[in-house]
Design an enzyme around this catalytic site. Structure first.
Site, PDB file in Angstrom:
ATOM      1  N   ARG A  46       0.972  -1.257   0.140  1.00 26.69           N
ATOM      2  CA  ARG A  46      -0.030  -0.114   0.133  1.00 26.69           C
ATOM      3  C   ARG A  46       0.801   1.186  -0.086  1.00 26.69           C
ATOM      4  NH1 ARG A  46       2.333   2.005   3.515  1.00 26.69           N
ATOM      5  NH2 ARG A  46       0.940   3.578   3.760  1.00 26.69           N
ATOM      6  N   GLY A  47       0.373   2.224  -0.268  1.00 28.73           N
ATOM      7  CA  GLY A  47       1.138   3.431  -0.319  1.00 28.73           C
ATOM      8  C   GLY A  47       1.103   3.816  -1.817  1.00 28.73           C
ATOM      9  N   ALA A  48       0.786   4.970  -2.128  1.00 35.78           N
ATOM     10  CA  ALA A  48       0.615   5.569  -3.809  1.00 35.78           C
ATOM     11  C   ALA A  48       1.678   5.014  -4.465  1.00 35.78           C
ATOM     12  CB  ALA A  48       0.245   6.850  -3.880  1.00 35.78           C
ATOM     13  N   ARG A  89      -7.422  -0.421  -7.080  1.00 39.21           N
ATOM     14  CA  ARG A  89      -7.830   0.609  -6.065  1.00 39.21           C
ATOM     15  C   ARG A  89      -8.273   1.817  -6.613  1.00 39.21           C
ATOM     16  NH1 ARG A  89      -4.212   0.851  -0.603  1.00 39.21           N
ATOM     17  NH2 ARG A  89      -6.210   1.933   0.141  1.00 39.21           N
ATOM     18  N   GLN A 195      -1.559   2.047   9.796  1.00 42.46           N
ATOM     19  CA  GLN A 195      -0.508   2.307   8.993  1.00 42.46           C
ATOM     20  C   GLN A 195       0.498   3.120  10.027  1.00 42.46           C
ATOM     21  OE1 GLN A 195      -3.529   2.930   7.676  1.00 42.46           O
ATOM     22  NE2 GLN A 195      -3.675   2.423   5.609  1.00 42.46           N
ATOM     23  N   ASP A 236      -1.948  10.584  -1.996  1.00 38.73           N
ATOM     24  CA  ASP A 236      -2.623   9.392  -3.050  1.00 38.73           C
ATOM     25  C   ASP A 236      -2.915  10.119  -4.472  1.00 38.73           C
ATOM     26  OD1 ASP A 236      -3.056   8.490  -0.163  1.00 38.73           O
ATOM     27  OD2 ASP A 236      -2.663   6.836  -1.668  1.00 38.73           O
ATOM     28  N   ASN A 246      -5.560  12.149   0.799  1.00 39.12           N
ATOM     29  CA  ASN A 246      -4.445  11.278   1.646  1.00 39.12           C
ATOM     30  C   ASN A 246      -5.201  10.550   2.355  1.00 39.12           C
ATOM     31  OD1 ASN A 246      -1.789  10.652   2.027  1.00 39.12           O
ATOM     32  ND2 ASN A 246      -1.988  11.649   4.123  1.00 39.12           N
ATOM     33  N   LYS A 247      -4.642   9.626   3.289  1.00 37.17           N
ATOM     34  CA  LYS A 247      -5.384   8.979   4.100  1.00 37.17           C
ATOM     35  C   LYS A 247      -6.298   9.494   4.981  1.00 37.17           C
ATOM     36  CE  LYS A 247      -4.854   5.280   4.509  1.00 37.17           C
ATOM     37  NZ  LYS A 247      -5.996   4.431   3.765  1.00 37.17           N
TER      38      LYS A 247
HETATM   39  O1  MRU Z   1      -4.417   3.085   2.195  1.00 37.97           O
HETATM   40  P1  MRU Z   1      -3.075   3.326   1.975  1.00 37.97           P
HETATM   41  O2  MRU Z   1      -2.261   2.659   3.045  1.00 37.97           O
HETATM   42  O3  MRU Z   1      -2.461   2.739   0.634  1.00 37.97           O
HETATM   43  O4  MRU Z   1      -2.955   4.834   1.957  1.00 37.97           O
HETATM   44  C1  MRU Z   1      -1.407   5.370   2.167  1.00 37.97           C
HETATM   45  C2  MRU Z   1      -1.535   6.851   2.170  1.00 37.97           C
HETATM   46  O5  MRU Z   1      -2.540   7.463   2.154  1.00 37.97           O
HETATM   47  C3  MRU Z   1      -0.300   7.279   2.080  1.00 37.97           C
HETATM   48  O6  MRU Z   1      -0.096   8.631   2.782  1.00 37.97           O
HETATM   49  C4  MRU Z   1      -0.164   8.192   0.545  1.00 37.97           C
HETATM   50  O7  MRU Z   1      -0.107   6.877  -0.195  1.00 37.97           O
HETATM   51  C5  MRU Z   1       1.172   8.462   0.343  1.00 37.97           C
HETATM   52  S1  MRU Z   1       2.605   7.327   0.483  1.00 37.97           S
HETATM   53  C6  MRU Z   1       4.048   8.001   0.102  1.00 37.97           C
END
Ligand code: MRU
Length: 344
Positions: A46-48, A89, A195, A236, A246-247
């Site tokens: 996970r994470g963009a 996603r 996370q 994201d 973002n999250k």
């Molecule tokens: O649902 P996730 O864990 O994929 O969400 C991740 C985030 O929101 C991060 O902050 C974002 O992707 C930036 S990662 C460099």
């Protein structure tokens, strides 16, 4: 760092299963494009940016399995693969960015299928290394905004785990530390997927940071007491006007930062910017399964049958963002022009 988010191999990739952290460091073998889709959808990765890199290798794995010498049939098969992976996603822009970049490589020129598959592997590896380089450049630009002695709050995980390596928001903090600055970090735990607690706290602790874990609802009180000097998060998807998905919980942190006169920074590579979306209103917010909210570590913590919402992201309006740190430089308001110039 004692881990890799992803390790490319000759006919598969090894992927750190982030769902098991910090208890267990286990690498999954991703052999097919359907595997790649699953690990993204089920959030083993996970994470963009990490999603984007995994998706790129997923396209290559899909290409390997297309058994034809006919270029037209091969490209038609590849398009199906790409369509499938893109749907894993909806919010992180890096996913479609990476898949479309792979597709463009496949379509360019007149190469035969076997040769294209080779090109796709090299492109995925290129995207992987490019991401680490971008994070380091972001670190160089961003660390100048961070003062020695500061305590910085971060939300979710925008670290090495969320990228091919080094991290975006956490990369900036790594660069500040490497520049000799004394930095303390507060990590929001980031309900419901945790996370912050599971990943950010883990990777920063391993790196020797002075990191303190707080629950999401404590951030305001910490700011009120003067314990936080700045906030930094990843992204994201960033719309053409700077509105940033973002999250979920990021929006609340940004509002709190504004109320307490603290800088609120976003760190993201250019692959996270989506110029086709004029404002945050157009960003699709993923709704995740209810069980993520009503269970913790598999244990039911709310009444059975309770109504639940679980949006995985929120959108912070650009007006609450002090600056956006990218690998091409730092953008300050007005964002519309800055983003246009950045993307060229
Ligand atoms: O649902 P996730 O864990 O994929 O969400 C991740 C985030 O929101 C991060 O902050 C974002 O992707 C930036 S990662 C460099």
């Amino acid at each position: 760092m004692s881990f890799y988010t992803l390790i490319p191999k000759k006919d598969h990739i090894l992927l750190l299963d982030q769902r098991l952290l910090p208890a267990k460091t286990h690498y999954l073998k991703v052999r097919t494009y359907r595997d790649a889709y699953d690990v993204i959808k089920k959030m083993a990765v996970r994470g963009a940016p990490a999603i984007g890199v995994t998706a790129a290798f997923g396209v290559w794995l899909g290409a390997r399995a297309i058994k034809t010498n006919d270029r037209r049939k091969y490209l038609a098969g590849l398009e199906k693969v790409c369509k499938h992976i893109i749907n894993a996603r909806p919010t992180a822009h890096n996913l479609s960015w990476a898949v479309n970049r792979m597709l463009a490589v496949a379509r360019s020129g007149t190469s035969a299928p076997l040769e294209i598959t080779g090109k796709l592997y090299r492109e995925a590896v290129h995207i992987y290394h490019e991401d680490i380089d971008a994070n380091k450049r972001m670190g160089d630009y961003g660390e100048r905004l961070i003062k020695s002695g500061w305590t910085v709050l971060t939300h979710c995980n925008a670290g090495a785990l969320a990228t091919a390596g080094y991290g975006t928001a956490l990369g900036v903090l790594r660069s500040a530390k490497d520049a000799g600055k004394k930095i303390k970090v507060f990590a929001d735990e980031t309900r419901p997927f945790l996370q912050g607690a599971r990943l950010t706290a883990w990777e920063l602790q391993q790196d020797g940071f002075d990191v303190t874990l707080i629950t999401d609802n404590m951030a305001g009180w910490m700011m009120k007491q003067g314990l936080i000097n700045a906030c930094i998060v990843g992204a994201d998807r960033i719309a053409a006007n700077g509105d940033t998905a973002n999250k979920v919980g990021t929006y609340g942190v940004a509002l709190l930062a504004r109320m307490h006169n603290l800088p609120f920074y976003v760190a993201a590579p250019s692959s996270t910017f989506d110029p086709t979306i004029p404002s945050g209103d157009g960003i699709i917010i993923e709704e995740r399964p209810q069980k993520e909210v009503v269970t913790i570590a598999g244990k039911q913590i709310a009444p059975m049958g309770i109504k639940v919402r679980n949006p995985a992201f929120d959108v912070t309006p650009a007006k609450y963002i002090t600056a956006i740190i990218t690998e091409r430089g730092v953008i300050i308001p007005p964002y519309k022009k800055g983003i246009k110039d950045l993307l060229g």
